[in-house]
Scaffold this motif. Structure first.
Motif, PDB file in Angstrom:
ATOM      1  N   ILE A  39      41.449  34.638  31.835  1.00  0.00           N
ATOM      2  CA  ILE A  39      41.781  34.088  33.152  1.00  0.00           C
ATOM      3  C   ILE A  39      41.322  35.037  34.258  1.00  0.00           C
ATOM      4  CG2 ILE A  39      43.717  33.500  34.679  1.00  0.00           C
ATOM      5  CD1 ILE A  39      45.107  32.360  32.112  1.00  0.00           C
ATOM      6  N   VAL A  40      41.552  36.338  34.074  1.00  0.00           N
ATOM      7  CA  VAL A  40      41.137  37.330  35.071  1.00  0.00           C
ATOM      8  C   VAL A  40      39.610  37.384  35.154  1.00  0.00           C
ATOM      9  CG1 VAL A  40      41.072  39.803  35.590  1.00  0.00           C
ATOM     10  CG2 VAL A  40      43.248  38.706  35.018  1.00  0.00           C
ATOM     11  N   LEU A  41      38.942  37.438  34.012  1.00  0.00           N
ATOM     12  CA  LEU A  41      37.476  37.468  34.004  1.00  0.00           C
ATOM     13  C   LEU A  41      36.916  36.211  34.675  1.00  0.00           C
ATOM     14  CD1 LEU A  41      34.910  38.948  33.124  1.00  0.00           C
ATOM     15  CD2 LEU A  41      35.108  37.800  30.900  1.00  0.00           C
ATOM     16  N   ASN A  42      37.501  35.078  34.369  1.00  0.00           N
ATOM     17  CA  ASN A  42      37.077  33.811  34.970  1.00  0.00           C
ATOM     18  C   ASN A  42      37.226  33.849  36.491  1.00  0.00           C
ATOM     19  OD1 ASN A  42      36.286  30.934  34.604  1.00  0.00           O
ATOM     20  ND2 ASN A  42      38.305  30.575  35.485  1.00  0.00           N
ATOM     21  N   GLU A  43      38.344  34.350  36.970  1.00  0.00           N
ATOM     22  CA  GLU A  43      38.582  34.421  38.419  1.00  0.00           C
ATOM     23  C   GLU A  43      37.585  35.364  39.087  1.00  0.00           C
ATOM     24  OE1 GLU A  43      40.483  33.191  41.872  1.00  0.00           O
ATOM     25  OE2 GLU A  43      40.673  32.398  39.852  1.00  0.00           O
ATOM     26  N   ILE A  44      37.303  36.483  38.442  1.00  0.00           N
ATOM     27  CA  ILE A  44      36.337  37.437  38.997  1.00  0.00           C
ATOM     28  C   ILE A  44      34.955  36.801  39.079  1.00  0.00           C
ATOM     29  CG2 ILE A  44      35.102  39.601  38.518  1.00  0.00           C
ATOM     30  CD1 ILE A  44      37.806  40.686  37.416  1.00  0.00           C
ATOM     31  N   ILE A  45      34.575  36.085  38.043  1.00  0.00           N
ATOM     32  CA  ILE A  45      33.249  35.468  38.025  1.00  0.00           C
ATOM     33  C   ILE A  45      33.154  34.355  39.069  1.00  0.00           C
ATOM     34  CG2 ILE A  45      31.713  34.002  36.631  1.00  0.00           C
ATOM     35  CD1 ILE A  45      32.438  35.900  34.265  1.00  0.00           C
ATOM     36  N   TRP A  46      34.164  33.530  39.177  1.00  0.00           N
ATOM     37  CA  TRP A  46      34.115  32.407  40.126  1.00  0.00           C
ATOM     38  C   TRP A  46      34.311  32.831  41.574  1.00  0.00           C
ATOM     39  CZ3 TRP A  46      32.148  27.801  39.468  1.00  0.00           C
ATOM     40  CH2 TRP A  46      32.061  27.274  38.180  1.00  0.00           C
ATOM     41  N   HIS A  47      35.157  33.859  41.810  1.00  0.00           N
ATOM     42  CA  HIS A  47      35.535  34.179  43.193  1.00  0.00           C
ATOM     43  C   HIS A  47      35.320  35.643  43.565  1.00  0.00           C
ATOM     44  CE1 HIS A  47      37.245  30.188  43.526  1.00  0.00           C
ATOM     45  NE2 HIS A  47      37.858  30.396  42.373  1.00  0.00           N
ATOM     46  N   GLY A  48      34.672  36.409  42.697  1.00  0.00           N
ATOM     47  CA  GLY A  48      34.512  37.830  42.942  1.00  0.00           C
ATOM     48  C   GLY A  48      33.373  38.124  43.898  1.00  0.00           C
ATOM     49  N   PRO A  49      33.239  39.350  44.249  1.00  0.00           N
ATOM     50  CA  PRO A  49      34.116  40.466  43.927  1.00  0.00           C
ATOM     51  C   PRO A  49      35.495  40.333  44.594  1.00  0.00           C
ATOM     52  CG  PRO A  49      32.049  41.234  44.966  1.00  0.00           C
ATOM     53  CD  PRO A  49      32.068  39.744  45.016  1.00  0.00           C
ATOM     54  N   LEU A  50      36.511  40.800  43.854  1.00  0.00           N
ATOM     55  CA  LEU A  50      37.896  40.713  44.310  1.00  0.00           C
ATOM     56  C   LEU A  50      38.606  42.047  44.149  1.00  0.00           C
ATOM     57  CD1 LEU A  50      38.909  37.482  42.347  1.00  0.00           C
ATOM     58  CD2 LEU A  50      38.585  37.625  44.803  1.00  0.00           C
ATOM     59  N   THR A  51      39.662  42.228  44.916  1.00  0.00           N
ATOM     60  CA  THR A  51      40.533  43.380  44.702  1.00  0.00           C
ATOM     61  C   THR A  51      41.586  42.991  43.662  1.00  0.00           C
ATOM     62  OG1 THR A  51      42.160  42.751  46.388  1.00  0.00           O
ATOM     63  CG2 THR A  51      40.278  44.096  47.123  1.00  0.00           C
ATOM     64  N   GLN A  52      42.240  43.996  43.105  1.00  0.00           N
ATOM     65  CA  GLN A  52      43.317  43.718  42.152  1.00  0.00           C
ATOM     66  C   GLN A  52      44.460  42.965  42.830  1.00  0.00           C
ATOM     67  OE1 GLN A  52      44.731  46.752  39.465  1.00  0.00           O
ATOM     68  NE2 GLN A  52      42.710  47.692  39.335  1.00  0.00           N
ATOM     69  N   LYS A  53      44.720  43.306  44.075  1.00  0.00           N
ATOM     70  CA  LYS A  53      45.781  42.620  44.815  1.00  0.00           C
ATOM     71  C   LYS A  53      45.460  41.131  44.959  1.00  0.00           C
ATOM     72  CE  LYS A  53      48.357  42.631  49.109  1.00  0.00           C
ATOM     73  NZ  LYS A  53      48.495  43.124  50.457  1.00  0.00           N
ATOM     74  N   GLU A  54      44.218  40.821  45.319  1.00  0.00           N
ATOM     75  CA  GLU A  54      43.812  39.420  45.455  1.00  0.00           C
ATOM     76  C   GLU A  54      43.952  38.671  44.133  1.00  0.00           C
ATOM     77  OE1 GLU A  54      40.405  39.654  48.954  1.00  0.00           O
ATOM     78  OE2 GLU A  54      39.884  40.299  46.925  1.00  0.00           O
ATOM     79  N   LEU A  55      43.588  39.333  43.041  1.00  0.00           N
ATOM     80  CA  LEU A  55      43.724  38.717  41.724  1.00  0.00           C
ATOM     81  C   LEU A  55      45.178  38.365  41.438  1.00  0.00           C
ATOM     82  CD1 LEU A  55      41.461  40.700  39.244  1.00  0.00           C
ATOM     83  CD2 LEU A  55      41.418  38.260  39.688  1.00  0.00           C
ATOM     84  N   GLY A  56      46.057  39.313  41.653  1.00  0.00           N
ATOM     85  CA  GLY A  56      47.480  39.083  41.400  1.00  0.00           C
ATOM     86  C   GLY A  56      48.034  37.942  42.230  1.00  0.00           C
ATOM     87  N   GLU A  57      47.659  37.908  43.497  1.00  0.00           N
ATOM     88  CA  GLU A  57      48.146  36.849  44.390  1.00  0.00           C
ATOM     89  C   GLU A  57      47.603  35.484  43.998  1.00  0.00           C
ATOM     90  OE1 GLU A  57      47.005  38.277  48.247  1.00  0.00           O
ATOM     91  OE2 GLU A  57      48.678  39.711  48.347  1.00  0.00           O
ATOM     92  N   THR A  58      46.344  35.428  43.665  1.00  0.00           N
ATOM     93  CA  THR A  58      45.711  34.156  43.301  1.00  0.00           C
ATOM     94  C   THR A  58      46.247  33.624  41.975  1.00  0.00           C
ATOM     95  OG1 THR A  58      43.704  34.792  44.460  1.00  0.00           O
ATOM     96  CG2 THR A  58      43.496  33.037  42.843  1.00  0.00           C
ATOM     97  N   LEU A  59      46.387  34.516  41.003  1.00  0.00           N
ATOM     98  CA  LEU A  59      46.777  34.097  39.652  1.00  0.00           C
ATOM     99  C   LEU A  59      48.284  34.123  39.424  1.00  0.00           C
ATOM    100  CD1 LEU A  59      43.990  35.991  37.690  1.00  0.00           C
ATOM    101  CD2 LEU A  59      44.052  33.572  38.331  1.00  0.00           C
ATOM    102  N   LEU A  60      49.034  34.610  40.412  1.00  0.00           N
ATOM    103  CA  LEU A  60      50.489  34.731  40.295  1.00  0.00           C
ATOM    104  C   LEU A  60      50.880  35.684  39.164  1.00  0.00           C
ATOM    105  CD1 LEU A  60      51.450  30.951  40.764  1.00  0.00           C
ATOM    106  CD2 LEU A  60      51.261  32.726  42.521  1.00  0.00           C
TER     107      LEU A  60
END
Length: 143
Positions: A39-60
């Motif tokens: 899920i994290v890799l998928n989010e990075i690929i679709w919406h990256g580059p991202l910060t860790q904070k953005e990942l946490g907020e987006t993915l809950l």
């Protein structure tokens, strides 16, 4: 809405979630991934580059969970961590070529598995399901 309807909706979502989680874990294991890592890799690929904070907020996801997953993906050389050129206080996560290759293969297997599961719904029902699930996700993110 009667409380028993609300309870039924939540129970059915939980049942579906458990089933889907088990199915997705089986797909992910073939590629050396755990579900949350995918899920994290998928989010990075679709919406990256991202910060860790953005990942946490987006993915809950909890901050500590994101940190652990990022560390694992980095150690596997599937993501890279770089300093943001505009704000040197931030680090951005993006995929490596190796990470993209693993993601692409696992995404193909995931799509094949998903197609079989969702084929019971008509195309119209699939569109409605996406809209309703997005509505629920937005509500969850506001909480």
């Amino acid at each position: 809405m009667p409380p028993e309807n609300v309870t039924q909706i939540v129970q059915r979502l939980l049942n579906c979630g458990q089933f889907l989680q088990r199915e997705m874990n089986q797909v992910c294991q073939r590629f050396g991934l755990k579900q949350q890592q995918f899920i994290v890799l998928n989010e990075i690929i679709w919406h990256g580059p991202l910060t860790q904070k953005e990942l946490g907020e987006t993915l809950l996801f909890e901050k500590s969970n994101v940190s652990k997953i990022v560390k694992i993906l980095f150690e596997k050389n599937w993501i890279k961590v770089e300093v943001d050129t505009l704000d040197r206080r931030l680090t951005l996560l993006s995929e490596t070529p190796e990470g993209f290759a693993v993601w692409k293969e696992s995404m193909q297997a995931f799509n094949e598995s998903s197609s079989g599961l969702i084929s019971v719904l008509s195309e119209n029902e699939q569109v409605k399901a996406i809209r309703l699930l997005n509505k629920l996700l937005k509500a969850f993110k506001r909480r």
